[in-house]
Design a protein around this motif. Structure first.
Motif, PDB file in Angstrom:
ATOM      1  N   TYR A 138      16.578  30.556 136.688  1.00 30.48           N
ATOM      2  CA  TYR A 138      17.563  30.493 137.761  1.00 30.48           C
ATOM      3  C   TYR A 138      17.677  29.063 138.276  1.00 30.48           C
ATOM      4  N   LYS A 139      16.543  28.412 138.507  1.00 29.84           N
ATOM      5  CA  LYS A 139      16.567  27.041 139.019  1.00 29.84           C
ATOM      6  C   LYS A 139      17.162  26.078 137.998  1.00 29.84           C
ATOM      7  N   ILE A 140      16.840  26.262 136.726  1.00 29.29           N
ATOM      8  CA  ILE A 140      17.421  25.405 135.685  1.00 29.29           C
ATOM      9  C   ILE A 140      18.922  25.621 135.613  1.00 29.29           C
ATOM     10  N   ASN A 141      19.365  26.868 135.674  1.00 31.65           N
ATOM     11  CA  ASN A 141      20.789  27.190 135.635  1.00 31.65           C
ATOM     12  C   ASN A 141      21.515  26.560 136.827  1.00 31.65           C
ATOM     13  N   THR A 142      20.909  26.677 138.015  1.00 29.10           N
ATOM     14  CA  THR A 142      21.500  26.079 139.219  1.00 29.10           C
ATOM     15  C   THR A 142      21.584  24.571 139.075  1.00 29.10           C
ATOM     16  N   LEU A 143      20.516  23.971 138.580  1.00 25.87           N
ATOM     17  CA  LEU A 143      20.495  22.518 138.384  1.00 25.87           C
ATOM     18  C   LEU A 143      21.575  22.084 137.394  1.00 25.87           C
ATOM     19  N   LEU A 144      21.717  22.809 136.294  1.00 21.29           N
ATOM     20  CA  LEU A 144      22.732  22.460 135.296  1.00 21.29           C
ATOM     21  C   LEU A 144      24.142  22.626 135.858  1.00 21.29           C
ATOM     22  N   ARG A 145      24.358  23.685 136.639  1.00 20.42           N
ATOM     23  CA  ARG A 145      25.684  23.863 137.227  1.00 20.42           C
ATOM     24  C   ARG A 145      26.003  22.715 138.183  1.00 20.42           C
ATOM     25  N   ARG A 153      -6.791  38.441 135.870  1.00 22.71           N
ATOM     26  CA  ARG A 153      -5.949  39.331 135.078  1.00 22.71           C
ATOM     27  C   ARG A 153      -4.611  38.653 134.824  1.00 22.71           C
ATOM     28  N   PHE A 154      -4.200  38.624 133.575  1.00 21.44           N
ATOM     29  CA  PHE A 154      -2.885  38.087 133.230  1.00 21.44           C
ATOM     30  C   PHE A 154      -1.872  39.191 133.458  1.00 21.44           C
ATOM     31  N   SER A 155      -0.917  38.912 134.286  1.00 17.25           N
ATOM     32  CA  SER A 155       0.086  39.916 134.622  1.00 17.25           C
ATOM     33  C   SER A 155       1.407  39.555 133.951  1.00 17.25           C
ATOM     34  N   LEU A 156       1.886  40.410 133.087  1.00  9.91           N
ATOM     35  CA  LEU A 156       3.164  40.193 132.425  1.00  9.91           C
ATOM     36  C   LEU A 156       4.294  40.202 133.443  1.00  9.91           C
ATOM     37  N   LEU A 157       4.187  41.068 134.450  1.00  6.39           N
ATOM     38  CA  LEU A 157       5.213  41.143 135.481  1.00  6.39           C
ATOM     39  C   LEU A 157       5.302  39.821 136.236  1.00  6.39           C
ATOM     40  N   PHE A 158       4.148  39.243 136.579  1.00 11.30           N
ATOM     41  CA  PHE A 158       4.130  37.958 137.264  1.00 11.30           C
ATOM     42  C   PHE A 158       4.771  36.894 136.378  1.00 11.30           C
ATOM     43  N   SER A 159       4.460  36.907 135.094  1.00  8.44           N
ATOM     44  CA  SER A 159       5.006  35.915 134.176  1.00  8.44           C
ATOM     45  C   SER A 159       6.516  36.046 134.055  1.00  8.44           C
ATOM     46  N   LEU A 160       7.006  37.284 133.988  1.00 15.94           N
ATOM     47  CA  LEU A 160       8.450  37.488 133.892  1.00 15.94           C
ATOM     48  C   LEU A 160       9.152  37.048 135.168  1.00 15.94           C
ATOM     49  N   ASP A 161       8.541  37.311 136.320  1.00 16.23           N
ATOM     50  CA  ASP A 161       9.105  36.845 137.588  1.00 16.23           C
ATOM     51  C   ASP A 161       9.169  35.321 137.602  1.00 16.23           C
ATOM     52  N   PHE A 162       8.105  34.698 137.163  1.00 17.93           N
ATOM     53  CA  PHE A 162       8.054  33.236 137.138  1.00 17.93           C
ATOM     54  C   PHE A 162       9.142  32.681 136.222  1.00 17.93           C
TER      55      PHE A 162
END
Length: 143
Positions: A122-129, A107-116
Motif C-alpha cells: 500500500y505504501k509503495i503504491n501510494t508513493l508511486l502514485r 512464533r512466526f505468524s503468517l497472518l502478521f507477515s501478510l499484514d506487513f
C-alpha cells in the motif's frame, strides 16, 4: 491394645513421611534470541494426561511448582507470540528442586507477515502514485 497403638503409630509415621517427601520444579524462561526473561509465561505440569499444576512465571521469568510427589512429569510452557515448549520426563525426587532452563522461540505468524506485506505494498503504491503525479505535473508545467 499395645499392638494396636504400635500399628496406629506406624501408619501415622508412614503417612507423615510420605507427606514430607515431596519435590519441586523451578523453571527459568528466557527468549531464545535475546536471552531476556519472559514474564508471566504459563507453566503447566502434567503426569501422563492429567494436569497436576499450572502457574504463571514472575517478572524474572521464573516459576516454582510445588509440592510434587516424586516421579516423572511433563512441563509445558506457553506464552503469546512464542512457540509452545514441552519438556518430557522431568524427574522429581524427594526433597529436591529440579531446575529447568527453557528458551522460547518467537512464533512466526503468517497472518502478521501478510499484514506487513499488505501495508508495505500500500505504501509503495501510494508513493508511486504520488511520484507519477509529480512527474506528470512537472512535465505539464514545463510545456
Amino acid at each position: 491394645m499395645v499392638r494396636n497403638l504400635y500399628l496406629i503409630a506406624l501408619v501415622w509415621l508412614a503417612g507423615l513421611t510420605a507427606a514430607f517427601s515431596q519435590g519441586s520444579i523451578k523453571v527459568t524462561i528466557t527468549d531464545a534470541s535475546s536471552g531476556e526473561s519472559v514474564p508471566f509465561a504459563v507453566v503447566a505440569v502434567s503426569s501422563g494426561n492429567v494436569q497436576v499444576s499450572a502457574v504463571a512465571a514472575n517478572l524474572d521469568g521464573e516459576a516454582v511448582i510445588k509440592p510434587l510427589n516424586p516421579g516423572n512429569y511433563n512441563v509445558t510452557i506457553s506464552y503469546t507470540g512464542y512457540q509452545t515448549n514441552k519438556i518430557t520426563n522431568v524427574v522429581v525426587s524427594n526433597n529436591n528442586v529440579t531446575y529447568q532452563n527453557i528458551k522460547l522461540l518467537v512464533r512466526f505468524s503468517l497472518l502478521f507477515s501478510l499484514d506487513f506485506l499488505s501495508i508495505l505494498f500500500y505504501k509503495i503504491n501510494t508513493l508511486l502514485r504520488c511520484w507519477n503525479g509529480s512527474v506528470l505535473q512537472l512535465i505539464l508545467t514545463e510545456r
